[in-house]
Design a protein around this motif. Sequence first.
Motif, PDB file in Angstrom:
ATOM      1  N   ALA A  27       0.814  -1.221   0.000  1.00 36.71           N
ATOM      2  CA  ALA A  27       0.000   0.000   0.000  1.00 36.71           C
ATOM      3  C   ALA A  27       0.842   1.262   0.000  1.00 36.71           C
ATOM      4  CB  ALA A  27      -0.935   0.004   1.214  1.00 36.71           C
ATOM      5  N   LEU A  28       2.020   1.215   0.611  1.00 40.73           N
ATOM      6  CA  LEU A  28       2.831   2.431   0.701  1.00 40.73           C
ATOM      7  C   LEU A  28       3.260   2.913  -0.679  1.00 40.73           C
ATOM      8  CD1 LEU A  28       4.101   4.565   2.437  1.00 40.73           C
ATOM      9  CD2 LEU A  28       6.053   3.049   2.845  1.00 40.73           C
ATOM     10  N   GLY A  29       3.467   2.000  -1.602  1.00 37.81           N
ATOM     11  CA  GLY A  29       3.804   2.406  -2.964  1.00 37.81           C
ATOM     12  C   GLY A  29       2.719   3.288  -3.570  1.00 37.81           C
ATOM     13  N   TRP A  30       1.454   2.938  -3.326  1.00 41.23           N
ATOM     14  CA  TRP A  30       0.350   3.742  -3.864  1.00 41.23           C
ATOM     15  C   TRP A  30       0.214   5.068  -3.131  1.00 41.23           C
ATOM     16  CZ3 TRP A  30      -1.235   2.406  -8.408  1.00 41.23           C
ATOM     17  CH2 TRP A  30      -1.163   1.058  -8.803  1.00 41.23           C
ATOM     18  N   VAL A  31       0.524   5.099  -1.844  1.00 44.92           N
ATOM     19  CA  VAL A  31       0.510   6.367  -1.114  1.00 44.92           C
ATOM     20  C   VAL A  31       1.598   7.297  -1.656  1.00 44.92           C
ATOM     21  CG1 VAL A  31       0.831   7.459   1.149  1.00 44.92           C
ATOM     22  CG2 VAL A  31      -0.479   5.341   0.968  1.00 44.92           C
ATOM     23  N   LEU A  32       2.764   6.735  -1.942  1.00 44.43           N
ATOM     24  CA  LEU A  32       3.840   7.535  -2.539  1.00 44.43           C
ATOM     25  C   LEU A  32       3.416   8.095  -3.898  1.00 44.43           C
ATOM     26  CD1 LEU A  32       6.919   5.296  -1.665  1.00 44.43           C
ATOM     27  CD2 LEU A  32       6.376   7.530  -0.685  1.00 44.43           C
ATOM     28  N   LEU A  33       2.724   7.282  -4.675  1.00 41.14           N
ATOM     29  CA  LEU A  33       2.220   7.769  -5.963  1.00 41.14           C
ATOM     30  C   LEU A  33       1.222   8.906  -5.751  1.00 41.14           C
ATOM     31  CD1 LEU A  33       2.097   7.459  -9.048  1.00 41.14           C
ATOM     32  CD2 LEU A  33       0.234   5.804  -8.713  1.00 41.14           C
ATOM     33  N   TYR A  51       6.848  12.738   0.452  1.00 41.56           N
ATOM     34  CA  TYR A  51       7.321  11.662  -0.412  1.00 41.56           C
ATOM     35  C   TYR A  51       8.732  11.240  -0.028  1.00 41.56           C
ATOM     36  CZ  TYR A  51       8.600   9.146  -4.688  1.00 41.56           C
ATOM     37  OH  TYR A  51       9.015   8.191  -5.571  1.00 41.56           O
ATOM     38  N   PHE A  52       9.632  12.222   0.114  1.00 39.92           N
ATOM     39  CA  PHE A  52      11.031  11.905   0.386  1.00 39.92           C
ATOM     40  C   PHE A  52      11.204  11.185   1.723  1.00 39.92           C
ATOM     41  CE2 PHE A  52      12.668  15.442  -2.558  1.00 39.92           C
ATOM     42  CZ  PHE A  52      12.853  14.527  -3.580  1.00 39.92           C
ATOM     43  N   PHE A  53      10.384  11.540   2.706  1.00 39.78           N
ATOM     44  CA  PHE A  53      10.487  10.838   3.989  1.00 39.78           C
ATOM     45  C   PHE A  53       9.984   9.408   3.866  1.00 39.78           C
ATOM     46  CE2 PHE A  53       8.550   9.363   7.943  1.00 39.78           C
ATOM     47  CZ  PHE A  53       9.643   9.421   8.794  1.00 39.78           C
ATOM     48  N   TRP A  54       8.819   9.231   3.264  1.00 38.37           N
ATOM     49  CA  TRP A  54       8.206   7.905   3.263  1.00 38.37           C
ATOM     50  C   TRP A  54       8.804   6.958   2.233  1.00 38.37           C
ATOM     51  CZ3 TRP A  54       5.734   5.786   7.021  1.00 38.37           C
ATOM     52  CH2 TRP A  54       5.206   6.627   8.012  1.00 38.37           C
ATOM     53  N   PHE A 130       4.779   4.726 -10.064  1.00 35.95           N
ATOM     54  CA  PHE A 130       3.601   3.915 -10.402  1.00 35.95           C
ATOM     55  C   PHE A 130       3.974   2.460 -10.654  1.00 35.95           C
ATOM     56  CE2 PHE A 130       1.368   1.942 -13.996  1.00 35.95           C
ATOM     57  CZ  PHE A 130       0.132   1.728 -13.396  1.00 35.95           C
ATOM     58  N   LEU A 131       5.046   2.231 -11.399  1.00 33.85           N
ATOM     59  CA  LEU A 131       5.430   0.862 -11.738  1.00 33.85           C
ATOM     60  C   LEU A 131       5.854   0.070 -10.503  1.00 33.85           C
ATOM     61  CD1 LEU A 131       7.354   1.473 -15.081  1.00 33.85           C
ATOM     62  CD2 LEU A 131       5.103   0.405 -14.779  1.00 33.85           C
ATOM     63  N   VAL A 132       6.509   0.731  -9.559  1.00 29.37           N
ATOM     64  CA  VAL A 132       6.869   0.045  -8.315  1.00 29.37           C
ATOM     65  C   VAL A 132       5.610  -0.289  -7.525  1.00 29.37           C
ATOM     66  CG1 VAL A 132       8.032   0.297  -6.096  1.00 29.37           C
ATOM     67  CG2 VAL A 132       9.173   1.033  -8.188  1.00 29.37           C
ATOM     68  N   ALA A 133       4.688   0.666  -7.423  1.00 27.12           N
ATOM     69  CA  ALA A 133       3.434   0.404  -6.711  1.00 27.12           C
ATOM     70  C   ALA A 133       2.656  -0.714  -7.392  1.00 27.12           C
ATOM     71  CB  ALA A 133       2.595   1.678  -6.651  1.00 27.12           C
ATOM     72  N   PHE A 134       2.599  -0.676  -8.717  1.00 29.18           N
ATOM     73  CA  PHE A 134       1.911  -1.713  -9.473  1.00 29.18           C
ATOM     74  C   PHE A 134       2.580  -3.064  -9.258  1.00 29.18           C
ATOM     75  CE2 PHE A 134       1.398  -4.099 -13.509  1.00 29.18           C
ATOM     76  CZ  PHE A 134       0.016  -4.251 -13.488  1.00 29.18           C
ATOM     77  N   THR A 222      -7.208   9.950   7.332  1.00 27.27           N
ATOM     78  CA  THR A 222      -8.334   9.947   6.395  1.00 27.27           C
ATOM     79  C   THR A 222      -8.410   8.637   5.625  1.00 27.27           C
ATOM     80  OG1 THR A 222      -8.130  12.353   6.135  1.00 27.27           O
ATOM     81  CG2 THR A 222      -9.396  11.159   4.463  1.00 27.27           C
ATOM     82  N   LEU A 223      -7.266   8.145   5.172  1.00 31.47           N
ATOM     83  CA  LEU A 223      -7.251   6.879   4.436  1.00 31.47           C
ATOM     84  C   LEU A 223      -7.749   5.742   5.307  1.00 31.47           C
ATOM     85  CD1 LEU A 223      -6.526   5.392   1.835  1.00 31.47           C
ATOM     86  CD2 LEU A 223      -4.196   5.136   2.699  1.00 31.47           C
ATOM     87  N   ALA A 224      -7.335   5.718   6.565  1.00 26.33           N
ATOM     88  CA  ALA A 224      -7.803   4.674   7.482  1.00 26.33           C
ATOM     89  C   ALA A 224      -9.302   4.760   7.689  1.00 26.33           C
ATOM     90  CB  ALA A 224      -7.067   4.793   8.818  1.00 26.33           C
TER      91      ALA A 224
END
Length: 457
Positions: A27-33, A51-54, A130-134, A222-224
Motif C-alpha cells: 500500500a505504501l507504494g500507492w501512497v507515494l504515488l 514523499y522523500f520521507f516515506w 507507479f510501476l513500483v506500486a503496481f 483519512t485513508l484509514a
Amino acid sequence: MDAITLARMQFGANISFHILFPTITIALGWVLLYFKMAYARSGDSKWMDAYFFWVKIFALSFAMGVVSGITMSFQFGTNWPGYMERVGNIAGPLLAYEVLTAFFLEAVFLGIMLFGFSRVSNRVHTIATFLVAFGTTVSAFWIIALNSWMQTPTGFEMRDGVAHATDWFAIVFNPSMPYRLVHMLLASGLTVSFLIAGLSAFRWLRSDRSPGNRVALKTGTTLAAILIPIQIYAGDLHGLNTLEHQPAKVAAMEANWTTQSNVPLVLFAIPDQETRENKFEVAIPNGASLILKHDPDGVVPGLNDFVAADGTINHPPVAPVFFAFRIMVGVGLAMLVVSWFATWYLRNGRDLRPWLAWILVGMAFSGWIATLAGWYTTEIGRQPWLVTGVLTTSQAASDVAVGMIASTFIAYLVVYAGLIIAYIATLMYVSDKAARQSSGAQSDKGYQPGFSSSPAE
C-alpha cells in the motif's frame, strides 16, 4: 515436541516475520504515488517533503521483505519436501510468475524512485513510482492466488498422486481468491495508514509542525477512516465464502461444536477440545446465525461434524483460531473508532493534541497485529490440510531430526527478534531525525517551503 509441530512453528515464524514488510510496501507504494501526483497537480513542495520521507521507509521495508522471503523458499526443500512433490506443478509456476512479473519490476524502478528525482524528468519519476506500486500489487496477486488455491483448490487433476494443472484460469481465480486478495490489499492499506499516522504523530510530539508532516498525518487518518468500513464489509463477504468452502474453519472461529440453528455469537470463551465445549462463555443469542446466515434462525456448522467415526479429528485446533479471529476483529474495531475520531478531530485544519498523538503512536503498528491475527486464522484454520482435500500437513513433512529443526528454529527467532527491534528502532530514529531537522528549521528562520531532504540522504 514432535518434528512436525516444530517445523510448523518454524515456518510460521518465518512467514510471520516476512509478511510484516510486504504488508507495508504493497500500500505504501500507492501512497507515494498519491504524494507525487498531488505535487504534480499543485506544485506544493510539502507533498514532496512527505514523499522523500516515506520513500525511505518504503526502501527499508522492501529490503527487509526480500531478505526474509528468501529463507522461506529453503524450507520447502528442507522441512516440507512433500509439498513440492505433490503440488509443485502448480505452486512452482505461480511462484515463478510472481518473480518474473513483479519482483524484477519493483527492483528495477525502485532505483529511479530513490535516486532519480534530480536525474530524470518529473513524469519519468512519477511513472517509476507507479510501476513500483503496481509491481507490489502484482506480487500480492500471485502470492494470494497460490495461497487461495491451497485453501480452495480447483483446475487440476491428480495423476499417480501428483497434481497436474488442467485449467490455469480456474487455478488462479479459484473460489476464495478474489475475497482473499481484496481482504489482503485493504489490510495493507490500513497497516500503512496507521503507520503513517503514528509516525507523523510521533514527529508532531517532537515539535515537527512542517506542512509535509501535517499532510502525511491527515493522509494517514483519512485513508484509514475510508478503508476500515470497506474492510469490515469485505471481511463479511470473505466470511460467507469461507463458510461455503471451509465450514470447519468457520466452526472453529465461532467455537461452535454442534450444527444447529440460533447459534449465539461467542464474545469470549475458553474452548476445550477435549470435552468438546466452551468454558466461561459470554455470548450474544442468535448472533453467529445472524452474521453468518443473515438470519437468526440460520443453521451454522458445528465442529463435531468433522470428527471421524474412529475419533480422528478433521478440523483445525479450535483455541488458536478462535482467539486469533477475535484479536483481528478487536483491533479492527479499535481502528474504526480511532480513525474516525482522529479524522473528525483534525477537520478544518484543527491542530493535533498530545493525548490524541499518543493514541496514534500507540496504534502505529496495529495493522501488523491485525494482519498476523488474520493470517493465523486463515492458516491454522486450514489444518489438518496443507492443500485442502489434496495434501495433509503430515504428508508433506520431512524426516529431519527434531534437534536440527529445534536448533534452526531458535536461531531464526533470535535473528528475527533482533531484526524487528532494529527495524522499529530505525523507523523511530528516522522520524526523530526528520522532526529535529524540521523543527530546527522552523525555529531558526521559520519554515521555508522546499524539499527538506532527498531519499538518498
